[in-house]
Scaffold this active site. Structure first.
Site, mmCIF file in Angstrom:
data_model
loop_
_atom_site.group_PDB
_atom_site.id
_atom_site.type_symbol
_atom_site.label_atom_id
_atom_site.label_comp_id
_atom_site.label_asym_id
_atom_site.label_seq_id
_atom_site.Cartn_x
_atom_site.Cartn_y
_atom_site.Cartn_z
ATOM 1 C CD GLN A 220 -1.974 9.492 11.480
ATOM 2 O OE1 GLN A 220 -1.296 9.849 10.536
ATOM 3 N NE2 GLN A 220 -1.850 8.288 12.019
ATOM 4 N NE ARG B 127 16.951 -14.608 6.948
ATOM 5 C CZ ARG B 127 16.177 -13.726 6.300
ATOM 6 N NH1 ARG B 127 16.657 -13.121 5.217
ATOM 7 N NH2 ARG B 127 14.960 -13.461 6.716
ATOM 8 C CB SER C 67 -3.134 22.232 2.364
ATOM 9 O OG SER C 67 -3.802 23.172 1.554
ATOM 10 C CG ASN D 127 -10.790 12.711 9.557
ATOM 11 O OD1 ASN D 127 -9.918 11.891 9.801
ATOM 12 N ND2 ASN D 127 -10.610 13.709 8.698
ATOM 13 N NE ARG E 284 -7.710 18.011 2.981
ATOM 14 C CZ ARG E 284 -8.012 17.509 1.779
ATOM 15 N NH1 ARG E 284 -8.892 18.143 1.009
ATOM 16 N NH2 ARG E 284 -7.441 16.419 1.350
#
Length: 432
Positions: A132, A190, A109, A51, A41
């Site tokens: 992605q 641990r 959205s 992007n 977008r």
């Protein structure tokens, strides 16, 4: 052939055995169609047009597009966007573009809504991979191995994860007298890192899902579901790694640089020279070529990259210097017309090369077609907008002042990285 040993990174989550194995269903034409879809977008609250912001000389989205296309696993590779500039960059990297509607381009959205809109408009797609855009260290091998679990093993969805070794504690609200409690460890015992398997976290790099899962159930994860484990060095997320210089160093070391080029075209005027012509009293016209740039050409030739210099048919001064250019650079020199693509395309075909194995450097709007097609392309720092927008790499220097050397080093870096990655891929295949 011996059966391949299953790697730790490909361990499955518990599958739903009641699933219909919808991945085996085909589209109405009777053929499976696997598509990659990157959502990009235009709006970004953090970094404007993030992007397509250059990361290590390449638009952010270019890193994942190169990995998807070079995997050769997808019948189509798409970018879903609402922005003209992102569309131009996506097409320059070989992707198709889905112009998303305003309804799925709002801040509220969801990715699922955008993916469903894409699938409605592309009924031939049976398996979709949502990649992605902000995962620049994605490699083709990640996608190839993950997709096998759908196409060969019948899973309905696959998603990428990374293993982390972090101890979690319960959050205590401010002002509360409650004490925190450990959530994934015993403080009295641990574990050492080598004695603990760690935990798997989604890294968001990609999600494979069948059409039925997305459209009928409204999910990207479901049915028979499995994960694909990526190494931490490849799990770079620009949404999280907001320090851009740090992210660039990670990408330069662990990103996918393609397969390397074997042929490079370079415009002389404006790239190898600064475009100026010096007029003398004696009537001899001269141009200036920087020794740094000719050294860059020799570096390419030494690494088996053929360099072809391009001279415009309208540039009569440069044409008179054919012999000097050949002698000085050792390159083939070609005269090209208003549309250079028409002249160099036959040479690319004669060499039987794919365009992703070709580099191109230009500085004019007429070079846009070649800059878009070439696997690696560049424009000098002072190139006009038409060329700068089409180029995949912007040089640090102006034409005639080191731009060719800069691009040559970029090409060689990507070739060397590609060689190392191919060697590592061979090692990895032998280990399984």
């Amino acid at each position: 052939m011996a059966a391949r040993k299953k790697s730790k990174r490909e361990n499955d989550t518990l599958p739903d055995r009641t699933s219909s194995s919808s991945s085996k269903r085909l589209c109405p034409s009777g053929k499976r169609h696997v598509a990659a879809l990157i959502l990009a977008r235009g709006g970004s609250k953090g970094i404007p047009l993030k992007n397509i912001k250059l990361l290590a000389g390449v638009p952010l989205i270019g890193w994942v597009l190169r990995a998807a296309i070079d995997s050769e696993e997808f019948d189509s590779v798409w970018v879903s966007t609402d922005h003209d500039e992102i569309e131009k960059v996506a097409k320059s990297w070989g992707a198709k573009v889905h112009r998303r509607s305003q309804e799925v381009s709002r801040d509220c959205s969801t990715s699922l809504e955008t993916i469903q809109e894409f699938l409605k408009k592309n009924p031939e797609v049976t398996v979709l991979c949502n990649i992605q855009a902000t995962s620049p260290c994605l490699h083709p091998s990640h996608l190839k191995e993950a997709l096998k679990k759908i196409t060969e093993e019948g899973y309905d969805s696959i998603f990428s994860v990374v293993r982390r070794y972090q101890f979690r504690w319960k959050e205590v609200k401010k002002g509360s007298a409650e004490c925190t409690q450990p959530e994934n460890l015993d403080p009295a015992n641990r574990p050492r890192r080598q004695d603990w398997d760690g935990e798997l976290y989604e890294n968001g790099s990609f999600y494979f899902a069948t059409r039925e899962l997305v459209m009928d159930q409204g999910r990207l994860q479901g049915g028979r579901v499995a994960y694909f484990e990526m190494e931490p060095q490849h799990s770079v997320d620009i949404d999280v790694d907001i320090d851009w210089p740090v992210a660039e160093q990670r990408v330069l070391r662990f990103g996918y640089f393609g397969r390397g080029v074997s042929l490079m075209f370079c415009k002389v005027s404006g790239c190898l020279t600064d475009g100026r012509v010096f007029l003398s009293v004696s009537g001899e016209d001269t141009v200036s070529v920087h020794s740094t740039d000719t050294a860059g050409i020799r570096m390419l030739q030494k690494d088996d990259v053929e360099v072809v210099l391009l001279v415009s048919r309208e540039d009569h001064v440069i044409q008179l210097m054919f012999d000097k250019l050949k002698k000085m650079t050792g390159c083939k020199v070609m005269v090209v017309g208003e549309e250079p693509l028409n002249d160099i395309k036959p040479l690319v075909e004669k060499r039987k090369l794919d365009w992703k194995d070709v580099a191109y450097m230009g500085n004019d709007a007429a070079d846009a077609s070649c800059l878009n097609l070439a696997g690696l392309s560049a424009a000098p720092a002072d190139a006009p907008p038409g060329a700068a927008r089409a180029a995949k790499y912007t040089c640090k220097y102006a034409g005639g002042a080191g731009a060719v050397r800069d691009f040559a080093e970029h090409v060689l870096l990507q070739k060397e990285t590609a060689k190392v990655q191919m060697k590592q891929d061979r090692i990895d295949r032998h280990n399984f």
